[in-house]
Motif scaffolding. Structure first.
Motif, PDB file in Angstrom:
ATOM      1  N   ALA A 162      32.254   2.563   6.096  1.00 44.40           N
ATOM      2  CA  ALA A 162      32.875   1.846   4.859  1.00 44.40           C
ATOM      3  C   ALA A 162      32.513   2.587   3.471  1.00 44.40           C
ATOM      4  N   ILE A 163      31.756   3.542   3.365  1.00 41.80           N
ATOM      5  CA  ILE A 163      31.337   4.224   2.269  1.00 41.80           C
ATOM      6  C   ILE A 163      32.243   5.589   2.220  1.00 41.80           C
ATOM      7  N   ASP A 164      33.074   5.810   0.981  1.00 44.50           N
ATOM      8  CA  ASP A 164      33.722   7.065   0.720  1.00 44.50           C
ATOM      9  C   ASP A 164      32.946   8.183   0.546  1.00 44.50           C
TER      10      ASP A 164
ATOM     11  N   MET B 176      25.887   3.588 -11.848  1.00 40.74           N
ATOM     12  CA  MET B 176      26.095   2.533 -10.627  1.00 40.74           C
ATOM     13  C   MET B 176      27.668   2.030 -10.946  1.00 40.74           C
ATOM     14  N   LYS B 177      28.038   1.848 -12.015  1.00 39.71           N
ATOM     15  CA  LYS B 177      29.300   1.494 -12.119  1.00 39.71           C
ATOM     16  C   LYS B 177      30.351   2.486 -11.162  1.00 39.71           C
ATOM     17  N   VAL B 178      30.201   3.796 -11.636  1.00 38.55           N
ATOM     18  CA  VAL B 178      30.977   4.705 -10.988  1.00 38.55           C
ATOM     19  C   VAL B 178      30.627   4.650  -9.236  1.00 38.55           C
ATOM     20  N   GLY B 179      29.332   4.405  -9.009  1.00 41.16           N
ATOM     21  CA  GLY B 179      29.011   4.699  -7.637  1.00 41.16           C
ATOM     22  C   GLY B 179      29.684   3.478  -6.659  1.00 41.16           C
ATOM     23  N   LEU B 180      30.043   2.414  -7.280  1.00 40.08           N
ATOM     24  CA  LEU B 180      30.282   1.137  -6.799  1.00 40.08           C
ATOM     25  C   LEU B 180      31.904   1.404  -6.529  1.00 40.08           C
ATOM     26  N   GLY B 181      32.576   2.412  -6.948  1.00 40.38           N
ATOM     27  CA  GLY B 181      33.896   2.768  -6.477  1.00 40.38           C
ATOM     28  C   GLY B 181      34.164   3.415  -5.166  1.00 40.38           C
ATOM     29  N   SER B 182      32.862   3.974  -4.892  1.00 42.51           N
ATOM     30  CA  SER B 182      33.051   4.468  -3.397  1.00 42.51           C
ATOM     31  C   SER B 182      31.771   3.954  -2.420  1.00 42.51           C
ATOM     32  N   ILE B 183      31.088   3.218  -2.939  1.00 40.90           N
ATOM     33  CA  ILE B 183      29.994   2.559  -1.931  1.00 40.90           C
ATOM     34  C   ILE B 183      29.948   0.976  -2.078  1.00 40.90           C
ATOM     35  N   PRO B 184      30.271   0.242  -1.105  1.00 41.26           N
ATOM     36  CA  PRO B 184      30.221  -1.143  -1.181  1.00 41.26           C
ATOM     37  C   PRO B 184      29.023  -1.614  -1.652  1.00 41.26           C
TER      38      PRO B 184
ATOM     39  N   THR C  80      29.542  10.849  -4.470  1.00 43.46           N
ATOM     40  CA  THR C  80      28.771   9.527  -3.856  1.00 43.46           C
ATOM     41  C   THR C  80      27.420  10.200  -3.501  1.00 43.46           C
ATOM     42  N   LEU C  81      27.215  11.156  -3.015  1.00 44.21           N
ATOM     43  CA  LEU C  81      25.820  11.997  -2.745  1.00 44.21           C
ATOM     44  C   LEU C  81      25.260  12.106  -4.004  1.00 44.21           C
ATOM     45  N   LEU C  82      25.638  12.473  -4.963  1.00 49.24           N
ATOM     46  CA  LEU C  82      25.031  12.555  -6.399  1.00 49.24           C
ATOM     47  C   LEU C  82      24.790  11.371  -6.967  1.00 49.24           C
ATOM     48  N   VAL C  83      25.325  10.309  -6.709  1.00 53.90           N
ATOM     49  CA  VAL C  83      24.995   8.678  -7.131  1.00 53.90           C
ATOM     50  C   VAL C  83      23.755   8.258  -6.524  1.00 53.90           C
TER      51      VAL C  83
ATOM     52  N   GLY D 238      22.996  -0.951  -2.626  1.00 55.58           N
ATOM     53  CA  GLY D 238      21.722  -1.372  -2.742  1.00 55.58           C
ATOM     54  C   GLY D 238      20.547  -1.020  -1.976  1.00 55.58           C
ATOM     55  N   GLY D 239      21.064  -1.154  -0.307  1.00 56.71           N
ATOM     56  CA  GLY D 239      20.122  -0.910   0.449  1.00 56.71           C
ATOM     57  C   GLY D 239      19.939   0.646   0.678  1.00 56.71           C
ATOM     58  N   LEU D 240      20.734   1.490   0.538  1.00 54.72           N
ATOM     59  CA  LEU D 240      20.568   3.045   0.702  1.00 54.72           C
ATOM     60  C   LEU D 240      19.785   3.131  -0.696  1.00 54.72           C
ATOM     61  N   ARG D 241      20.037   2.701  -1.827  1.00 58.54           N
ATOM     62  CA  ARG D 241      19.300   3.060  -2.799  1.00 58.54           C
ATOM     63  C   ARG D 241      17.598   2.830  -2.787  1.00 58.54           C
ATOM     64  N   LEU D 242      17.431   1.612  -2.142  1.00 57.49           N
ATOM     65  CA  LEU D 242      15.954   1.412  -1.892  1.00 57.49           C
ATOM     66  C   LEU D 242      15.460   2.024  -0.614  1.00 57.49           C
ATOM     67  N   LEU D 243      16.346   2.359   0.243  1.00 59.22           N
ATOM     68  CA  LEU D 243      15.659   3.033   1.407  1.00 59.22           C
ATOM     69  C   LEU D 243      15.329   4.522   0.916  1.00 59.22           C
ATOM     70  N   LEU D 244      16.279   5.121   0.084  1.00 62.58           N
ATOM     71  CA  LEU D 244      15.761   6.623  -0.379  1.00 62.58           C
ATOM     72  C   LEU D 244      14.681   6.394  -1.468  1.00 62.58           C
ATOM     73  N   GLY D 245      14.559   5.243  -2.179  1.00 65.13           N
ATOM     74  CA  GLY D 245      13.696   5.227  -3.115  1.00 65.13           C
ATOM     75  C   GLY D 245      12.250   4.860  -2.448  1.00 65.13           C
ATOM     76  N   SER D 246      12.268   4.305  -1.150  1.00 63.00           N
ATOM     77  CA  SER D 246      10.909   4.053  -0.815  1.00 63.00           C
ATOM     78  C   SER D 246      10.672   5.140   0.152  1.00 63.00           C
ATOM     79  N   ILE D 247      11.502   6.109   0.737  1.00 63.79           N
ATOM     80  CA  ILE D 247      11.103   7.378   1.460  1.00 63.79           C
ATOM     81  C   ILE D 247      10.350   8.460   0.411  1.00 63.79           C
ATOM     82  N   SER D 248      10.899   8.339  -0.594  1.00 66.06           N
ATOM     83  CA  SER D 248      10.268   9.257  -1.806  1.00 66.06           C
ATOM     84  C   SER D 248       8.909   8.571  -2.072  1.00 66.06           C
ATOM     85  N   LEU D 249       8.777   7.399  -2.201  1.00 67.32           N
ATOM     86  CA  LEU D 249       7.411   6.901  -2.590  1.00 67.32           C
ATOM     87  C   LEU D 249       6.364   6.845  -1.428  1.00 67.32           C
ATOM     88  N   PHE D 250       6.775   6.841  -0.137  1.00 67.50           N
ATOM     89  CA  PHE D 250       6.039   7.113   0.982  1.00 67.50           C
ATOM     90  C   PHE D 250       5.591   8.613   0.928  1.00 67.50           C
TER      91      PHE D 250
END
Length: 306
Positions: free
Chosen positions: A218-220, A34-42, A225-228, A47-59
């Motif tokens: 706004a995301i680099d 997460m520390k590394v990811g915040l260098g390229s993702i606001p 970034t994709l791996l994070v 947080g929003g993309l993490r939860l969105l991807l998590g919800s899609i996987s759980l759905f």
């Protein structure tokens, strides 16, 4: 992630312990990730993309199991609390704090949640606050005081000060959610509600991200970034949540709750290896006191057999 207290059910104990080890590894390693990811993702986009991807996987998991249904009307309050307070609020505070606070220290502060649950449970749920729990709370608070090193802490460093306060605030939000969960009368299972909770947390974070941080540009965008995001969404959110539910249902609550305290230990270790963070003696001593305090708060002595 929230895991409801549930009575142990029969199951593969060996498999449960393997899952427990996977959770500790995944969530512990995720602190430097997460520390590394915040260098390229606001922070809010992260947080929003993490939860969105998590919800899609759980759905997808729920659909594969034939259990994709809307939550019962009586469960929507707990869906809202977990999604908005614990997931959205927690991740927003943690991600902002990680911009200024080392990952290892952040992991320790976020796992002080049981220290705040104990007095809250006594105040709102009528649970007994025994001498053992009071001693645990005292040790935990002493550990926090040592960890902060008030004599050498740079009180003029406003971002660092706010970062530490946000991490304690995140732990408090988690504690408030746990209190609601303990008092809630569940209709659907925790796993069935998990994708809806993550989606409920993702939507407001993404809305705030658009308003405060701008569009997706706004995301680099790069491979790291994709791996994070791939790690934080389906793995650290989707898989780890499901695994935590499975472990809690198969193992005694005491075993699982104390075992999860190994996550900040893994977080400290992973941060030292990946980011070169070298824990100071005060951090290690403070963490040790917090750990002992949490054990005293969580430990429930066995009752003698009749």
């Amino acid at each position: 992630m929230t895991v409801t207290s549930a009575a142990s059910e029969p199951g593969d104990r060996r498999g449960a312990f393997l899952l427990l080890g996977a959770i500790i590894l995944v969530w512990g390693i995720n602190w430097p990730v997460m520390k590394v990811g915040l260098g390229s993702i606001p922070p809010f986009w992260f947080g929003g993309l993490r939860l969105l991807l998590g919800s899609i996987s759980l759905f997808l998991v729920a659909a594969f199991r034939g259990r994709l249904t809307l939550p019962a009307l009586a469960d929507w309050p707990v869906v809202a609390t977990v999604g908005l307070v614990q997931m959205a609020g927690f991740l927003a505070l943690v991600n902002i704090a990680l911009l200024h606070v080392p990952a290892g220290r952040s992991a320790v502060l976020c796992y002080t949640t049981p220290l705040w649950v104990a007095p809250g449970a006594a105040l709102f749920l009528g649970e007994t606050l025994s001498r053992r729990k009071l001693a645990g709370l005292a040790l935990g608070l002493a550990g926090l005081l040592i960890l902060f090193e008030p004599g050498s802490f740079d009180w003029s460093n406003r971002p660092l000060l706010l970062g530490n306060a946000f991490l304690l605030g995140a732990a408090l939000l988690w504690a408030l959610t746990i209190l609601h969960i303990r008092g809630h009368r569940w209709h659907g299972s925790a796993l069935d509600l998990a994708p809806w909770q993550q989606l409920t947390g993702a939507l407001p974070l993404l809305a705030v991200a658009f308003l405060v941080e701008g569009g997706p540009d706004a995301i680099d965008w790069k491979w790291s970034t994709l791996l994070v995001l791939a790690y934080n969404g389906p793995i650290a959110s989707g898989f780890a949540y499901w695994a935590a539910v499975a472990v809690t249902r198969r193992l005694p609550a005491l075993t699982s709750s104390l075992a999860f305290l190994a996550v900040p230990v893994m977080g400290l270790t992973a941060s030292a290896v990946a980011l070169g963070e070298h824990p100071q003696p005060a951090l290690l001593l403070g963490f040790l006191l917090i750990l002992i305090g949490l054990v005293l708060v969580e430990y429930k002595p066995r009752k003698p057999a009749a």
